[in-house]
Design a protein around this motif. Structure first.
Motif, PDB file in Angstrom:
ATOM      1  N   ILE A   6       1.063  -1.205  -0.209  1.00  0.00           N
ATOM      2  CA  ILE A   6      -0.834  -0.311  -0.001  1.00  0.00           C
ATOM      3  C   ILE A   6       0.438   1.482  -0.407  1.00  0.00           C
ATOM      4  N   ALA A   7       2.156   0.937   0.740  1.00  0.00           N
ATOM      5  CA  ALA A   7       2.966   2.389   0.986  1.00  0.00           C
ATOM      6  C   ALA A   7       4.147   2.219   1.379  1.00  0.00           C
ATOM      7  N   ARG A   8       4.955   2.831   1.401  1.00  0.00           N
ATOM      8  CA  ARG A   8       6.890   2.410   1.734  1.00  0.00           C
ATOM      9  C   ARG A   8       6.612   3.738   2.610  1.00  0.00           C
ATOM     10  N   ILE A   9       7.206   3.023   3.861  1.00  0.00           N
ATOM     11  CA  ILE A   9       7.885   4.175   4.339  1.00  0.00           C
ATOM     12  C   ILE A   9       9.040   4.659   4.923  1.00  0.00           C
ATOM     13  N   SER A  10       9.402   6.160   4.242  1.00  0.00           N
ATOM     14  CA  SER A  10      11.027   6.959   4.043  1.00  0.00           C
ATOM     15  C   SER A  10      11.437   6.421   5.568  1.00  0.00           C
ATOM     16  N   GLY A  11      12.825   6.031   4.077  1.00  0.00           N
ATOM     17  CA  GLY A  11      14.100   5.072   5.027  1.00  0.00           C
ATOM     18  C   GLY A  11      14.976   4.125   4.980  1.00  0.00           C
ATOM     19  N   GLU A  12      15.512   3.590   5.878  1.00  0.00           N
ATOM     20  CA  GLU A  12      16.709   2.064   5.149  1.00  0.00           C
ATOM     21  C   GLU A  12      17.384   1.656   5.822  1.00  0.00           C
ATOM     22  N   HIS A  13      17.006   0.382   6.195  1.00  0.00           N
ATOM     23  CA  HIS A  13      17.622  -0.844   6.691  1.00  0.00           C
ATOM     24  C   HIS A  13      17.092  -0.524   7.865  1.00  0.00           C
ATOM     25  N   TYR A  14      16.177  -0.855   7.910  1.00  0.00           N
ATOM     26  CA  TYR A  14      15.294  -1.123   8.558  1.00  0.00           C
ATOM     27  C   TYR A  14      15.819  -2.242   9.266  1.00  0.00           C
ATOM     28  N   GLU A  15      15.537  -2.886  10.488  1.00  0.00           N
ATOM     29  CA  GLU A  15      15.785  -4.187  11.147  1.00  0.00           C
ATOM     30  C   GLU A  15      14.963  -5.047  11.276  1.00  0.00           C
ATOM     31  N   ALA A  16      13.713  -4.414  12.075  1.00  0.00           N
ATOM     32  CA  ALA A  16      12.590  -5.255  13.031  1.00  0.00           C
ATOM     33  C   ALA A  16      11.035  -3.722  13.025  1.00  0.00           C
ATOM     34  N   VAL A  17      10.460  -4.983  13.666  1.00  0.00           N
ATOM     35  CA  VAL A  17       9.609  -3.654  13.935  1.00  0.00           C
ATOM     36  C   VAL A  17       8.648  -4.767  14.937  1.00  0.00           C
ATOM     37  N   ALA A  18       7.429  -3.179  15.615  1.00  0.00           N
ATOM     38  CA  ALA A  18       6.709  -4.213  16.571  1.00  0.00           C
ATOM     39  C   ALA A  18       5.955  -3.468  16.620  1.00  0.00           C
TER      40      ALA A  18
END
Length: 360
Positions: A103-115
């Motif tokens: 649906i959409a992409r969040i700005s920024g790169e090289h994310y490792e994890a999400v909670a």
């Protein structure tokens, strides 16, 4: 064909999957699957040494109850399931619908994890800011899935934690989004770090006498009680612990011993939204000429530890369980592929194999 060959075949097939036309406009989404190094458990050493600190259940009779059929194929969206998933794919953070469409992409790169907090709106993303040092961002989704710009979570000191995997594999946000918890190790000792999102304050607790990393951070619905799995003191078998984070002196409480007369292990668990049950991924005893094992998602009583309700059969292990606020829907990542369990039944969400984390 060996099991490894079967997994490689599935991975190459998943990499060739096309994404629904028009779902990416005007956004750019990675379409190429990437090979993902994956730590494997060695049967020749204790499971806890490989990072799979386990809670051992009583007998195979405890795995009884209503068993789902073999894993279903194809995505499913059930009534009451969250509308959106925030997924990490090849270092990029994407908002997807419940069937794996971007649906959409969040700005920024090289994310490792999400909670996620579980409400489908507030999420926290983790990036590496140094060796075993992590920076966190808060993102809020609108009703249609449109994400806010990532807002850095300010902390008093750099947040350090070694999960043994090079990233915060199991960090968790409590239900009201006021606290983050990281579990792992620092300086060769088990450690738990709590972060107050509102003030940036940190409180770390080194677990003396426990050399192996703590795992499986999960918040109870009271927003203050943190559950996790850790090695028993002085080398004793692993156990399930609860920690009241609202007290000045952090003292974990042993919920129950991990040692039981059976070969089944819990790889990871979560406290369900009602607080009366747990949902755990259980690895059965190895069997067959290739040392295969059965993997199940099992609902347990938080009081007795015995199964209550459904049991879902899984295609393999994942060390990954992410619930929604109803306790009916759970995300799974297995060999980089996103799946889900809805009311005790497993199905694949996507054939792509570049998922590293996801939450709803």
């Amino acid at each position: 064909m060996t099991r490894t060959e079967e997994r490689l075949r599935d991975a190459f097939q998943g990499a060739a999957e096309t994404i629904r036309p028009g779902s990416l406009t005007p956004l750019t989404v990675p379409s190429r699957g990437r090979a993902r190094a994956r730590a494997r458990r060695s049967w020749g050493v204790p499971v806890v040494v490989a990072g799979a600190l386990g809670l051992i259940l009583v007998g195979t009779s405890l795995l009884g109850g209503r068993m789902s059929p073999r894993p279903a194929a194809g995505p499913r969206i059930l009534a009451g399931a969250p509308d959106h998933v925030l997924a990490i794919r090849d270092g990029r953070a994407l908002v997807e619908d419940g069937a794996g469409h971007a649906i959409a992409r969040i700005s920024g790169e090289h994310y490792e994890a999400v909670a996620g907090t579980g409400d489908g709106r507030v999420f926290f993303l983790a990036t590496a800011s140094g060796k075993n040092t992590h920076t966190f961002y808060r993102v809020t989704l609108a009703a249609n899935g449109t994400p806010s710009s990532p807002e850095m979570v300010r902390t008093d000191d750099p947040v350090q934690m070694d999960s043994g995997l090079g990233k915060p594999e199991r960090f968790a946000a409590n239900r009201d989004g006021s606290k983050l918890a990281l579990v792992g190790a620092n300086g060769g000792r088990s450690e738990i770090t709590l972060i107050d999102v509102r003030t940036g304050g940190q409180h770390s607790m080194e677990e003396v006498g426990r050399a192996l990393p703590a795992t499986s951070a999960t918040w109870a619905p009271d927003n203050r009680t943190l559950g996790y799995i850790a090695e028993g003191k002085d080398g004793r078998p692993p156990a399930l612990y609860l920690l009241d984070t609202n007290t000045d002196r952090l003292t974990p409480r042993l919920l129950r011993s991990a040692t039981m007369p059976d070969d089944a292990l819990i790889n990871v668990f979560v406290v369900d939204p009602d607080g009366t049950t747990l949902t755990a991924q259980v690895q059965g005893a190895k069997h067959g000429p290739r040392d295969d094992a059965d993997y199940r998602l099992v609902r347990l009583s938080a009081t007795t530890g015995r199964p209550t309700g459904w049991t879902a059969r899984l295609p393999s292990d994942s060390f990954f369980v992410k619930p929604d606020t109803t306790g009916r829907h759970f995300l799974q990542i297995i060999d980089g592929r996103l799946g889900r369990v809805d009311d005790g039944r497993f199905s694949w969400v996507s054939r792509a194999t570049d998922y590293t984390d996801a939450a709803w």
